[in-house]
Scaffold this active site. Structure first.
Site, PDB file in Angstrom:
ATOM      1  N   THR A 102      93.182  60.356  42.558  1.00 27.85           N
ATOM      2  CA  THR A 102      93.311  61.702  41.996  1.00 27.85           C
ATOM      3  C   THR A 102      92.873  62.771  42.988  1.00 27.85           C
ATOM      4  O   THR A 102      93.432  63.861  43.014  1.00 27.85           O
ATOM      5  CB  THR A 102      92.503  61.824  40.691  1.00 27.85           C
ATOM      6  OG1 THR A 102      91.120  61.560  40.953  1.00 27.85           O
ATOM      7  CG2 THR A 102      93.021  60.874  39.641  1.00 27.85           C
ATOM      8  N   GLY A 153      84.015  70.345  44.899  1.00 24.64           N
ATOM      9  CA  GLY A 153      85.346  70.571  44.362  1.00 24.64           C
ATOM     10  C   GLY A 153      86.449  70.223  45.342  1.00 24.64           C
ATOM     11  O   GLY A 153      86.324  70.448  46.546  1.00 24.64           O
ATOM     12  N   VAL A 154      87.563  69.681  44.811  1.00 23.51           N
ATOM     13  CA  VAL A 154      88.725  69.373  45.645  1.00 23.51           C
ATOM     14  C   VAL A 154      89.963  70.162  45.227  1.00 23.51           C
ATOM     15  O   VAL A 154      90.987  70.105  45.894  1.00 23.51           O
ATOM     16  CB  VAL A 154      89.061  67.855  45.627  1.00 23.51           C
ATOM     17  CG1 VAL A 154      87.892  67.041  46.119  1.00 23.51           C
ATOM     18  CG2 VAL A 154      89.478  67.406  44.237  1.00 23.51           C
ATOM     19  N   GLY A 155      89.898  70.898  44.136  1.00 24.74           N
ATOM     20  CA  GLY A 155      91.107  71.519  43.600  1.00 24.74           C
ATOM     21  C   GLY A 155      91.692  72.621  44.445  1.00 24.74           C
ATOM     22  O   GLY A 155      92.908  72.808  44.471  1.00 24.74           O
ATOM     23  N   GLU A 156      90.835  73.383  45.137  1.00 22.40           N
ATOM     24  CA  GLU A 156      91.329  74.587  45.797  1.00 22.40           C
ATOM     25  C   GLU A 156      91.208  74.587  47.320  1.00 22.40           C
ATOM     26  O   GLU A 156      91.908  75.336  47.995  1.00 22.40           O
ATOM     27  CB  GLU A 156      90.591  75.806  45.225  1.00 22.40           C
ATOM     28  CG  GLU A 156      90.902  76.030  43.756  1.00 22.40           C
ATOM     29  CD  GLU A 156      90.011  77.086  43.125  1.00 22.40           C
ATOM     30  OE1 GLU A 156      90.424  78.253  43.057  1.00 22.40           O
ATOM     31  OE2 GLU A 156      88.898  76.733  42.699  1.00 22.40           O
ATOM     32  N   GLY A 181      97.791  74.659  35.513  1.00 26.97           N
ATOM     33  CA  GLY A 181      97.152  75.942  35.223  1.00 26.97           C
ATOM     34  C   GLY A 181      96.994  76.801  36.463  1.00 26.97           C
ATOM     35  O   GLY A 181      97.486  77.912  36.531  1.00 26.97           O
TER      36      GLY A 181
END
Length: 756
Positions: free
Chosen positions: A653, A720-723, A254
């Site tokens: 992950t 958070g680690v996504g961005e 996404g």
């Protein structure tokens, strides 16, 4: 979607599963082809839709000839603004109602003859097969009255206006007199950077399968926001939200592009209503470029003043970016600059200009990704000006409190990250002279940059059901886009309730489940973690309530803080009971509790916390490049990222997420750019053959380290680690190229022509 964990050896200690490298539970389904995505659900009588795109940047449709398309065998209907059933207009945006924020654009498709960008959908063909629909769409003949349009950011930047801030991100800041301090600084740099537009290229293009049953709507959708999409569709089509079901068990990437409701979704639902048939609309790769927003381009000025010892005296960071004339979001380009370096004088401004282009949208670390390129490149250039090591310059200006607002910096460990990274990467072996390091004929350069992304959370409702057979079911309407959220949710629940991971089942990906958060802003896992913690605490209290009616229970009279969930039950020291015994004694087959969180509470908490805390995931990017001295070909040869993201819930992950962001950062640095024809507003490279994302040969082995120290201000200590890992990445490449060649590239991507 419902998933159950495979048998996993139960670890020992207070924490059993959090921190372990657990395989993603959806991995087998995805790798074997068992997983079904939005465009893979069969329905009797399924029809297929294809879009017709405008070929002018601005104007009106004066005529649209659909006769030839309608005559094609297998065509069911051709919908245009002349015959399409109406949709309600997009609602006015409000932070208190996130469903109003997911409209990609307020354009009411097929309800107007106006054209607002080159590529806007102006008709939908519905046919018996996808091939027929696409062919017939090519036969639709529109005629236009073309109007003057502006599509070039560089030539229109003088029309930019101040960007408005919001409760999450401010667009301006002033502290002291930065202009005066810059003018009198013994050392300074004053640079202008540009970054190009970028487009989304998720492995799964946007797709929708829409089915009406009277006034009830079922949508299989590739989305990052199941709950908000449900409410948005209900509003647009005038039906109760309870009558809309959005199913999204698997999303093939996404990165922000599936965070809004775009034309493909709306027009699939519209076509299904108009034809009375189930309809599938799968965007082509080119269709994604023309109907789904991407990252804005930017023009940025960063000026830094410093004393001889490297102490910053002035920071100025201004930006111009663009939105569409019919929607889009101003990006927080200076957000990192607000928080990263101590200076007595700071001036920050963000400005925007409206262009006749498809509205821009969220793209991994919107604002921060491109803002840190400019800031961290300028800091590196100041280090060259001072003759100071780039790591040392950053450490000398590491703040004790927020540089602008003075708030406490919650759990900031950048010094530790730099120390660990410099040692592991071998930074001391770097010869500080430009062009001085070689490997055979290749020039070698080493660069470094700071990574920064704010850490937040949204409201999330979570139910937890404990069965007498020892099974635990966790339910939340969240999204799984490949980052491992469903896996880590099970790890959390297993630890919170003291049960084997194999006994946990997680249900997600369905709007019928408790309201989940959107998967954006690196907030989903922390948001769900708060819900799991709260539900587990409620479950413990409920069970203690049950044992009050059990005269022989060793837990009678115990308070929640006196018992521990472990070994499949509740225990106070050595005395306790398995869950099965507690439920059997109470005559119950199961017990279920729900954690609920509201939007008003989220807004109040966010505003309250902002007054006293600045919370963010941070990190350090170390990059090594090799540059061919004749062709100036750049190859990234080595990478180390060290990150402070609080508690690492799943080592596997988390590392995958962080590596993915770095890969996108390398693409931003060296190859990715959306090319727009400044005459027509048409995207000229709307395909993966011409929009160059990194391939395996472009990426070296990426080493990722995490400090893994809990943040006490966040649920379960996680952030958070996504961005965070895309931030600073492009600057690290640019800084390594500067070291290898002596040339500072100010305009992304770093292509051969800019170095030759």
């Amino acid at each position: 979607m419902s998933i159950k964990y495979a048998e996993t050896e139960q670890a020992t200690g207070t924490t059993k599963y959090v921190g372990q490298a657990i395989d993603r539970v959806d991995g087998p389904a995805k790798t074997t082809g068992e997983a079904r995505f939005a465009a893979e659900y069969p329905y009797p009588g399924l029809a297929y839709a294809a879009l017709v795109h405008a070929t002018i940047p601005r104007g009106r449709i004066t005529a649209i000839d659909t006769a030839e398309a309608s005559a094609v065998r297998g065509v069911i209907d051709v919908l245009t603004h002349e015959n399409a059933p109406p949709m309600k207009p997009a609602p006015k945006a409000s932070m208190l109602n996130p469903s109003t924020l997911v409209s990609g654009t307020p354009v009411n498709y097929l309800a107007t003859d106006e054209v607002h960008w080159n590529g806007q959908p102006i008709a939908v063909v519905v046919a018996e097969t996808p091939e027929t629909a696409r062919y017939a769409a090519s036969l639709v003949r529109p005629a236009y009255e073309e109007l003057p349009a502006t599509v070039d950011l560089a030539s229109e930047q003088h029309h930019a206006v101040p960007q408005k801030g919001n409760m999450i991100s401010e667009a301006a800041a002033d502290k002291g007199d930065a202009q005066a301090a810059l003018a009198t600084a013994p050392h300074s740099v004053d640079l202008t950077f540009t970054t190009p537009p970028h487009n989304h290229n998720a492995i799964e293009p946007h797709a929708t399968t829409a089915v009406w049953d009277g006034d009830r709507l079922t949508v299989h959708e590739a989305t990052q926001s199941i709950t908000w999409t449900r409410r948005h569709l209900a509003q647009r089509f005038g039906v109760p939200a309870e009558g809309v079901r959005v199913l999204s068990p698997y999303v093939g990437g996404g990165f922000g592009g599936k965070g809004s409701v775009w034309a493909g979704t709306l027009l699939a639902v519209l076509a299904a209503r108009a034809t009375g048939r189930p309809v599938r609309l799968s965007l082509t790769r080119e269709g994604v470029y023309h109907t789904v927003g991407g990252r804005t381009g930017s023009i940025q000025r960063v000026a830094l003043g410093a004393d001889a010892d490297g102490s910053l005296t002035a920071i100025l960071h201004t930006s111009v970016s663009r939105t569409g004339r019919v929607g889009g979001h101003g990006e927080p380009i200076t957000a990192g600059t607000r928080h990263l370096y101590a200076a007595p004088n700071i001036h920050l401004r963000q400005s925007v200009v409206q262009l006749d282009l498809l509205p821009n949208t969220f793209m991994r670390a919107p604002g921060e990704a491109i803002g840190t390129f400019a800031l961290e490149s300028a800091v590196d250039e100041l280090a060259w000006e001072l003759g100071l090591d780039p790591v040392e310059l950053r450490l000398r200006n590491e703040p004790d409190r927020d540089p602008v607002g003075g708030q406490e910096l919650a759990h900031r460990r950048l010094r530790e990250a730099y120390a660990l990274g410099a040692e592991r990467f071998g930074w001391r072996e770097r010869d500080p002279r430009a062009g001085s390091m070689r490997d055979g004929r290749w020039l070698v350069g080493m660069g470094v940059a700071t990574a920064y992304h704010p850490s937040m959370r949204m409201p999330a409702n979570v139910t937890v059901r404990l069965g007498a057979d020892g099974t635990v079911v966790v339910r939340c309407g969240l999204q799984e886009m490949g980052m491992g959220t469903a896996t880590v949710l099970g790890q959390m629940a297993a630890d919170e309730l003291g049960v084997p991971l194999a006994s946990v089942r997680v249900e997600y990906g369905d709007s019928e489940l408790p309201v989940g958060p959107g998967a954006g802003g690196s907030m989903q896992t922390a948001s769900a973690a708060a819900g799991v913690q709260d539900a587990a605490a409620k479950l413990k209290r409920t069970l203690l309530g049950l044992v009050r009616r059990s005269p022989g229970s060793p837990l009678r009279g115990r308070k929640p803080d006196e018992v521990e969930a472990r070994d499949g039950g509740l225990y106070a020291g050595a005395a306790g009971q398995p869950y099965a015994e507690i439920l059997k004694a109470a005559g119950r087959s199961h017990v279920e509790v729900e954690s609920k969180a509201g939007m008003l509470g989220f807004v109040a908490r966010t505003l309250r916390e902002r007054r006293r805390l600045v919370r963010a995931s941070t990190g350090v990017q170390f990059c090594e490049v090799r540059v061919d001295p004749d062709t100036m070909e750049v190859r990234v040869s080595r990478w180390l990222g060290v990150f402070d993201v609080g508690t690492v819930i799943n080592a596997r992950t988390a590392a995958s997420q962080l590596r993915g962001g770095i890969v996108m950062g390398i693409g931003m640095a060296l190859s990715e750019q959306t090319l727009i024809d400044h005459r027509s507003g048409r995207i000229m490279n709307a395909s993966l053959s011409e929009y160059h994302v990194p391939v395996h040969a472009d990426i070296p082995r990426i080493e990722v380290l995490c400090l893994d120290e809990p943040d006490s201000t966040m649920p379960m200590g996680l952030r958070g680690v996504g961005e965070v890992s895309i931030t600073g990445a492009a600057a690290a490449v640019a800084n390594a190229v500067r070291h290898a060649t002596g040339k500072r590239v100010l305009d992304l991507p770093i292509t051969l022509d800019k170095l030759l």
